[in-house]
Scaffold this active site. Structure first.
Site, PDB file in Angstrom:
ATOM      1  CG  HIS A  39     -10.546  -3.861   1.517  1.00 13.09           C
ATOM      2  ND1 HIS A  39      -9.872  -4.408   0.451  1.00 13.09           N
ATOM      3  CD2 HIS A  39     -10.391  -4.748   2.541  1.00 13.09           C
ATOM      4  CE1 HIS A  39      -9.348  -5.569   0.811  1.00 13.09           C
ATOM      5  NE2 HIS A  39      -9.662  -5.800   2.073  1.00 13.09           N
ATOM      6  CG  HIS A  52      -9.237 -13.441   8.198  1.00 13.66           C
ATOM      7  ND1 HIS A  52      -7.867 -13.556   8.148  1.00 13.66           N
ATOM      8  CD2 HIS A  52      -9.545 -12.421   7.363  1.00 13.66           C
ATOM      9  CE1 HIS A  52      -7.371 -12.645   7.324  1.00 13.66           C
ATOM     10  NE2 HIS A  52      -8.375 -11.935   6.843  1.00 13.66           N
TER      11      HIS A  52
END
Length: 719
Positions: free
Chosen positions: A98, A263
């Site tokens: 992020h 993920h």
């Protein structure tokens, strides 16, 4: 005060003004030109002092010890924020992701290169819930290594070390990111007035996302994990994913690799009521000390944590970098469900208990895995599905592709490889690093200058070409600039802003001179601009030598990712008085370009005035050429701009007439950009300095300094 006013107890002087609750000039006059972005990162905000050199500090860093401390941290679970499955890897990867993922290719802003995640608004974005905990976990390491490692480098390196402890061989790492010390408050993150307030797509179709943004809603890094506009539909979400990652400079294969690799580890958190989360870090009370999103659900952490609102892990073994994501996604049928926090997500229609991940606190408990709508897009979209199948069939290829994509994600905004520092820099040159070979330095500069001066090219042609070559530089991601002479390559040679016919004429004259001298064309273009300025200054009665440092190289087509350079194409250039779209906000675009070039408001002012006097307007227009001596580097632009013997009238075509008050005759014409330097109170103050009778020499000196700064912006070897 007359009698009536006195009797009424009134005063004709306005009161209230700046003593009211309004906090800024622009809040009183919202249409006023905002120059604040040019004052970002004032050195007075830094506690390090003007003598601090981060690259010198890096030379003292024990890199191996730092990496080992980060690896040790991954399994050193703290009571105040316990690690899922005893491993902080997922949290640290999300923090690094992020941090880097706010980058957008359109203007190069965002990214992990400055440590901006520590400050608002990024530290309080809804998508960054609980990343304040990750940074607090890193604090003991930052405290230990101090000035020898920036927060920006540390946050990205933590993500790398997390992956390595989970079994991935990373592609490499470069230090060199220097911290900022205040929020980037004037970066445009979107027009919303509330978090997640509206969707930025005009429709559900591809390529409708508002420029320059690369996320679909305020406060998100990429897309809404529940689906476009919060409605699950993997096919539509695939379009949103493709567009947002394209704006991050990622192709379909890189996008699929990042999705799968991101993920493969960790989990999402939504096991509770999201409405009970406390204020974000910028809004909490002082007693919280910036520790945001206090969670009243159960213990508030561990299995009770709430961040995205989606709940569950993607794979059977969330602390191991393996191929489990592909097996889980592709081998199961999926159906919609809701998390305990109410978020829409996907669960397997059926699954063996042994394939379910264990609870983050109790390994005797198995929990349901999940997929977001963005994950389902990888299965539903035919292009992404084909890539996913290819990855599953070749694990080594997937891991290499992901490692490279992760390296690109976390280093894309660092600029050319010459800015990298440290022992783990990959030897391979990557095209997205915009490689440029070293250029020659041993040629006779003075002889080349004489030949350029005798070439028959005009001052305007010499200066305009050098300017166009250098003005693409962006300090946001250190791309563009004169080094490499990419102005002669596609796509730049065909840009309207570069006047292809004039550019071709100038390059065809300079190229043989460069070859004969043994100089690069990149050097010769810059040197030609300097020659033009020196000639123009002499015509104005000032002898000056423009500083020049040889060593630029010439890039080739093979070294140039032409598609990625499309984002650097100017749509306006206030310095050359040009707008591709006349209805655009010309002055705001000039300020934006100035900030990307790393210039101050005074530097912008002196450059505009000088470029007008030199006659460098795009297409040779006369707007703003307030002088009877075009081609001479005079301060006439400023002298005549602030001269009250003139008045100004707007014309039907949107330009302005500068009219002599006595004769009523139009002396010159102007654009809104020209006149803003007289109408804006700050810019007028600068203009008046350069209009003074005693400041012609200062004007030339300051112009040369600002010009040289632009020409050398991408010469990182000189900084």
């Amino acid at each position: 005060m007359d009698g009536n006013d006195a009797a009424a107890g009134k005063c004709p002087v306005m009161h209230g003004g700046m003593t009211s609750t309004r906090s800024s000039v622009t809040s009183w006059w919202p249409e006023a030109l905002n120059l604040d972005i040019l004052h970002q990162h004032d050195p007075k905000t830094s506690p390090m002092g003007g003598d601090f050199d981060y690259r010198e500090a890096l030379k003292t860093l024990d890199v191996e010890a730092l990496k080992q401390d980060l690896k040790n941290l991954m399994t050193d679970s703290q009571d105040w924020w316990p690690a899922d499955w005893g491993h902080y890897g997922g949290l640290m990867i999300r923090m690094a992701w992020h941090s880097a993922g706010s980058y957008r290719m359109s203007d190069g802003r965002g990214g992990g290169g400055t440590g901006n995640q520590r400050f608002a608004p990024l530290n309080s974005w809804p998508d960054n819930v609980s990343l304040d905990k990750a940074r607090r976990l890193l604090w003991p390491i930052k405290k230990k290594y101090g000035n020898a490692v920036s927060w920006a480098d540390l946050m990205i390196l933590a993500g790398n070390m997390a992956y390595e402890t989970m079994g991935l061989k990373t592609f490499g790492f470069a230090f060199g990111r220097e911290d900022i010390w205040a929020p980037e408050k004037d970066v445009y993150w979107g027009g919303e007035t509330e978090w997640l307030g509206r969707d930025r797509y005009e429709s559900d179709l591809e390529e409708t996302l508002e420029n320059p943004l690369a996320a679909v809603q305020m406060g998100l890094i990429y897309v809404n994990p529940e689906g476009v506009k919060g409605v699950p539909d993997p096919a539509k979400t695939a379009l949103a994913v493709r567009e947002t990652f394209k704006r991050m400079a990622m192709d379909d294969e890189e996008t699929a690799a990042l999705t799968a690799g991101g993920h493969t580890v960790g989990k999402a958190h939504g096991n509770g009521d999201a409405s009970t989360l406390g204020p974000d870090p910028e809004a909490v009370g002082i007693e919280a000390q910036g520790f945001g999103w206090a969670n009243a659900t159960g213990k508030g952490h561990g299995r009770d944590a709430v961040t995205s609102g989606i709940e569950g892990a993607w794979t059977t073994n969330p602390t191991v970098f393996d191929m489990g994501y592909f097996d889980m996604l592709l081998d199961h049928e999926w159906e919609l469900t809701r998390s305990p926090a109410g978020a829409q997500q996907w669960k397997p229609v059926s699954i063996d208990e042994k394939d379910m991940p264990v609870d983050v606190e109790d390994p005797s408990i198995r929990t349901m895995p999940m997929m977001t709508d963005a994950d389902m897009a990888m299965k539903v979209d035919p292009v992404y599905r084909e890539i996913m199948e290819r990855f599953r069939a070749d694990p080594a290829y997937f891991k290499d592709t992901f490692a490279r994509a992760w390296f690109k994600l976390t280093h894309r905004d660092m600029g050319p490889k010459v800015r990298y520092f440290g022992p783990d820099i990959p030897q391979e040159d990557l095209i997205w690093q915009d490689p440029v070979p070293a250029g020659p330095t041993g040629y006779d500069v003075d002889d080349l200058k004489r030949k350029i001066a005798d070439s028959g090219l005009s001052v305007a042609e010499l200066v305009s070409t050098a300017w166009d070559s250098a003005r693409t530089y962006r300090g946001s991601d250190m791309r563009g600039g004169a080094n490499g002479a990419r102005i002669r390559l596609a796509p730049q040679k065909d840009w309207e802003a570069n006047e292809p016919a004039r550019l071709s004429k100038v390059l065809s004259t300079l190229e043989p001179l460069a070859r004969a001298a043994g100089a690069s064309l990149a050097d010769t273009i810059v040197l030609a601009g300097n020659v033009g300025i020196e000639k123009a200054a002499k015509a104005a009665g000032v002898d000056v030598t423009v500083p020049f440092a040889p060593g630029r190289g010439d890039a080739t087509d093979e070294m140039t990712d032409a598609d990625s350079f499309d984002a650097l194409e100017p749509l306006a250039d206030g310095y050359r008085n040009w707008l591709k779209k006349p209805e655009a906000a010309a002055m705001e675009l000039l300020v934006d370009r100035t900030q990307l070039l790393g210039l101050s408001a005074p530097e912008m002012t002196v450059l505009v005035g000088g470029m007008r006097a030199l006659g460098t307007n795009h297409g040779g227009t006369q707007h703003g050429v307030f002088t009877d001596r075009p081609g001479a580097l005079t301060n006439d632009f400023f002298v005549n701009l602030v001269d009250m013997t003139h008045r100004w009238e707007k014309r039907d075509d949107g330009s302005y007439a500068v009219i002599d008050r006595k004769s009523g005759q139009t002396r010159w014409t102007a654009t809104a950009v020209d006149l803003t330097f007289g109408s804006n109170s700050i810019l007028r103050a600068y203009s008046e300095v350069y209009a003074q009778d005693d400041n012609q020499a200062k004007f030339v000196k300051d112009f040369v300094a600002a010009w040289t700064k632009v020409m050398n912006a991408d010469r990182f070897d000189l900084h």
